[in-house]
Write an enzyme that holds these catalytic residues in place. Structure first.
Site, mmCIF file in Angstrom:
data_model
loop_
_atom_site.group_PDB
_atom_site.id
_atom_site.type_symbol
_atom_site.label_atom_id
_atom_site.label_comp_id
_atom_site.label_asym_id
_atom_site.label_seq_id
_atom_site.Cartn_x
_atom_site.Cartn_y
_atom_site.Cartn_z
ATOM 1 N N GLY A 17 0.775 -1.226 0.000
ATOM 2 C CA GLY A 17 0.000 0.000 0.000
ATOM 3 C C GLY A 17 0.810 1.282 0.000
ATOM 4 O O GLY A 17 0.311 2.325 0.420
ATOM 5 N N ASN A 19 1.610 3.005 -2.572
ATOM 6 C CA ASN A 19 0.909 3.909 -3.493
ATOM 7 C C ASN A 19 -0.327 4.488 -2.816
ATOM 8 O O ASN A 19 -0.623 5.673 -2.985
ATOM 9 C CB ASN A 19 0.529 3.182 -4.785
ATOM 10 C CG ASN A 19 1.652 3.208 -5.805
ATOM 11 O OD1 ASN A 19 1.915 4.222 -6.434
ATOM 12 N ND2 ASN A 19 2.334 2.104 -5.933
ATOM 13 N N HIS A 114 1.183 0.185 -13.238
ATOM 14 C CA HIS A 114 1.868 -1.040 -13.631
ATOM 15 C C HIS A 114 3.369 -0.766 -13.707
ATOM 16 O O HIS A 114 3.780 0.198 -14.377
ATOM 17 C CB HIS A 114 1.348 -1.531 -14.988
ATOM 18 C CG HIS A 114 2.035 -2.770 -15.471
ATOM 19 N ND1 HIS A 114 1.702 -4.021 -15.018
ATOM 20 C CD2 HIS A 114 3.064 -2.934 -16.340
ATOM 21 C CE1 HIS A 114 2.490 -4.920 -15.607
ATOM 22 N NE2 HIS A 114 3.328 -4.294 -16.411
ATOM 23 N N GLU A 148 -8.551 -5.958 -21.497
ATOM 24 C CA GLU A 148 -7.230 -6.433 -21.916
ATOM 25 C C GLU A 148 -6.217 -6.176 -20.810
ATOM 26 O O GLU A 148 -5.957 -5.014 -20.460
ATOM 27 C CB GLU A 148 -6.786 -5.725 -23.200
ATOM 28 C CG GLU A 148 -5.449 -6.234 -23.727
ATOM 29 C CD GLU A 148 -4.906 -5.392 -24.879
ATOM 30 O OE1 GLU A 148 -5.614 -4.482 -25.351
ATOM 31 O OE2 GLU A 148 -3.737 -5.642 -25.269
ATOM 32 N N GLU A 179 6.463 6.082 -8.968
ATOM 33 C CA GLU A 179 5.037 5.725 -8.852
ATOM 34 C C GLU A 179 4.308 6.690 -7.937
ATOM 35 O O GLU A 179 3.189 7.142 -8.221
ATOM 36 C CB GLU A 179 4.892 4.294 -8.327
ATOM 37 C CG GLU A 179 5.437 3.246 -9.248
ATOM 38 C CD GLU A 179 5.101 1.835 -8.825
ATOM 39 O OE1 GLU A 179 4.083 1.635 -8.155
ATOM 40 O OE2 GLU A 179 5.851 0.914 -9.199
HETATM 41 N N1 LIG Z 1 -8.848 -7.002 -16.834
HETATM 42 C C1 LIG Z 1 -7.840 -6.397 -16.184
HETATM 43 N N2 LIG Z 1 -7.568 -6.771 -14.923
HETATM 44 C C2 LIG Z 1 -6.533 -6.173 -14.269
HETATM 45 C C3 LIG Z 1 -5.741 -5.210 -14.909
HETATM 46 C C4 LIG Z 1 -6.068 -4.827 -16.242
HETATM 47 O O1 LIG Z 1 -5.433 -3.939 -16.849
HETATM 48 N N3 LIG Z 1 -7.129 -5.438 -16.836
HETATM 49 N N4 LIG Z 1 -4.620 -4.676 -14.256
HETATM 50 C C5 LIG Z 1 -4.136 -5.561 -13.193
HETATM 51 C C6 LIG Z 1 -2.930 -5.168 -12.429
HETATM 52 N N5 LIG Z 1 -1.828 -6.035 -12.857
HETATM 53 C C7 LIG Z 1 -0.747 -5.391 -13.393
HETATM 54 O O2 LIG Z 1 -0.660 -4.156 -13.447
HETATM 55 C C8 LIG Z 1 -1.856 -7.452 -12.728
HETATM 56 C C9 LIG Z 1 -2.391 -8.017 -11.578
HETATM 57 C C10 LIG Z 1 -2.439 -9.408 -11.449
HETATM 58 C C11 LIG Z 1 -1.938 -10.239 -12.445
HETATM 59 C C12 LIG Z 1 -2.029 -11.716 -12.275
HETATM 60 O O3 LIG Z 1 -1.473 -12.476 -13.074
HETATM 61 N N6 LIG Z 1 -2.736 -12.154 -11.214
HETATM 62 C C13 LIG Z 1 -2.948 -13.590 -10.931
HETATM 63 C C14 LIG Z 1 -2.694 -13.846 -9.460
HETATM 64 C C15 LIG Z 1 -1.332 -13.330 -9.074
HETATM 65 C C16 LIG Z 1 -1.168 -13.295 -7.547
HETATM 66 O O4 LIG Z 1 -2.166 -13.546 -6.822
HETATM 67 O O5 LIG Z 1 -0.048 -12.966 -7.110
HETATM 68 C C17 LIG Z 1 -4.397 -13.978 -11.225
HETATM 69 O O6 LIG Z 1 -5.292 -13.082 -11.161
HETATM 70 O O7 LIG Z 1 -4.606 -15.184 -11.455
HETATM 71 C C18 LIG Z 1 -1.401 -9.674 -13.596
HETATM 72 C C19 LIG Z 1 -1.346 -8.281 -13.742
HETATM 73 C C20 LIG Z 1 -5.266 -5.850 -12.230
HETATM 74 N N7 LIG Z 1 -6.268 -6.535 -12.976
HETATM 75 N N1 GAR Z 2 0.543 -5.730 -11.853
HETATM 76 C C1 GAR Z 2 0.232 -4.802 -10.819
HETATM 77 C C2 GAR Z 2 1.509 -4.464 -10.082
HETATM 78 O O1 GAR Z 2 2.473 -5.231 -10.080
HETATM 79 N N2 GAR Z 2 1.491 -3.297 -9.442
HETATM 80 C C3 GAR Z 2 2.643 -2.898 -8.672
HETATM 81 O O2 GAR Z 2 2.508 -3.422 -7.352
HETATM 82 C C4 GAR Z 2 3.261 -2.570 -6.483
HETATM 83 C C5 GAR Z 2 2.366 -2.215 -5.326
HETATM 84 O O3 GAR Z 2 3.145 -1.554 -4.367
HETATM 85 P P1 GAR Z 2 2.390 -0.890 -3.123
HETATM 86 O O4 GAR Z 2 1.480 -1.961 -2.548
HETATM 87 O O5 GAR Z 2 3.516 -0.502 -2.206
HETATM 88 O O6 GAR Z 2 1.619 0.280 -3.646
HETATM 89 C C6 GAR Z 2 3.654 -1.317 -7.292
HETATM 90 O O7 GAR Z 2 4.994 -1.389 -7.707
HETATM 91 C C7 GAR Z 2 2.735 -1.400 -8.492
HETATM 92 O O8 GAR Z 2 3.296 -0.804 -9.659
#
Ligand SMILES: Nc1nc2c(c(=O)[nH]1)N[C@@H](CN(C=O)c1ccc(C(=O)N[C@@H](CCC(=O)O)C(=O)O)cc1)CN2
Ligand code: GAR
Length: 217
Positions: A17, A19, A114, A148, A179
């Protein structure tokens, strides 16, 4: 004289958290004019929940493991969010892939941060992948959320040089500093009506941005 109600933001997170903390700090300092109505995590042990509690912000846990499908998890999460009727949903390290029904419901009013220079390195383990790919730069992208994964239109990007001997940890630390600058900036733009999503493009001050988004030096 009645005070105008502050615009409501709901934050979703899964981890530390920092961010969220950056956003809370900007609200506290009066730079972000909004009310963080609730912080919701899919992980009961997310330290971000503690940060919210310390700031007096309501919290909820919606554990994805308690649901037998992504759709049912997302449907419940949506009902919990819509109680607050937020103007904006902020994903701040929320680690669940969201279904199309959910992302469509919040289309144009849900942001994500991201840790890569999208469209490079969508998905997970972005810093490790950038280092292993011998990239000279890494960075972070704030984007609108669409069905997506990490494919929604970019809003802001910030670059960080990958130096000799860089590790995942050292790179993550440098990227997080960026960030904490660009996420509050993007949220402020949205809350002030300057930032919109139109036809899967980012519009800032009525001008369509380049695919990379606004590049913060
Ligand atoms: N439909 C969308 N969903 C999410 C997006 C998005 O743009 N479109 N952004 C993500 C955030 N993210 C990266 O920025 C991200 C989060 C999670 C995963 C992932 O592979 N999750 C796995 C579980 C991983 C874990 O629990 O550690 C899963 O859901 O099976 C990839 C990218 C948020 N959602
Ligand atoms: N795919 C989503 C992802 O990886 N997001 C990343 O998780 C971290 C959260 O940090 P925080 O909990 O300290 O804010 C941040 O680095 C953010 O960019």
């Amino acid at each position: 004289m009645s005070q105008t109600a502050l615009t409501k933001v709901v934050v979703l997170l899964s981890g530390s958290g920092s961010n969220l903390q950056a956003i809370i700090d900007q609200v506290t300092q009066g730079n972000l004019k909004c009310e963080i109505a609730c912080v919701i995590s899919n992980k009961a042990d997310a330290f971000g929940l503690e940060r919210a509690k310390q700031a007096g912000i309501p919290t909820q846990v919606v554990d994805h493991k308690a649901f037998d499908s992504r759709e049912s998890f997302d449907a419940h999460l949506q009902t919990q969010i819509d109680v607050y009727n937020p103007h904006l949903v902020v994903l701040a390290g929320f680690m669940r892939i969201l279904t199309a029904g959910f992302t469509e419901h919040y289309l144009g009013k849900m942001l994500n941060i991201h840790p890569s220079l999208l469209p490079k390195f969508q998905g997970l383990h972005t810093h490790k992948r950038a280092i292993e790919a011998n990239e000279t730069f890494a960075g972070v992208t704030v984007h609108f959320v669409t069905a997506e994964l990490d494919g929604g239109p970019n809003i802001i990007q910030a670059k960080v040089a990958i130096e000799t001997g860089e590790t995942e940890e050292s790179l993550a630390k440098k990227v997080l500093k960026k960030e904490h600058i660009i996420y509050p900036m993007a949220i402020d733009w949205f809350l002030n009506g300057r930032l919109k999503m139109n036809n899967n493009q980012t519009v800032l001050d009525d001008k369509v941005l380049n695919p990379e988004g606004f590049e913060l030096n």
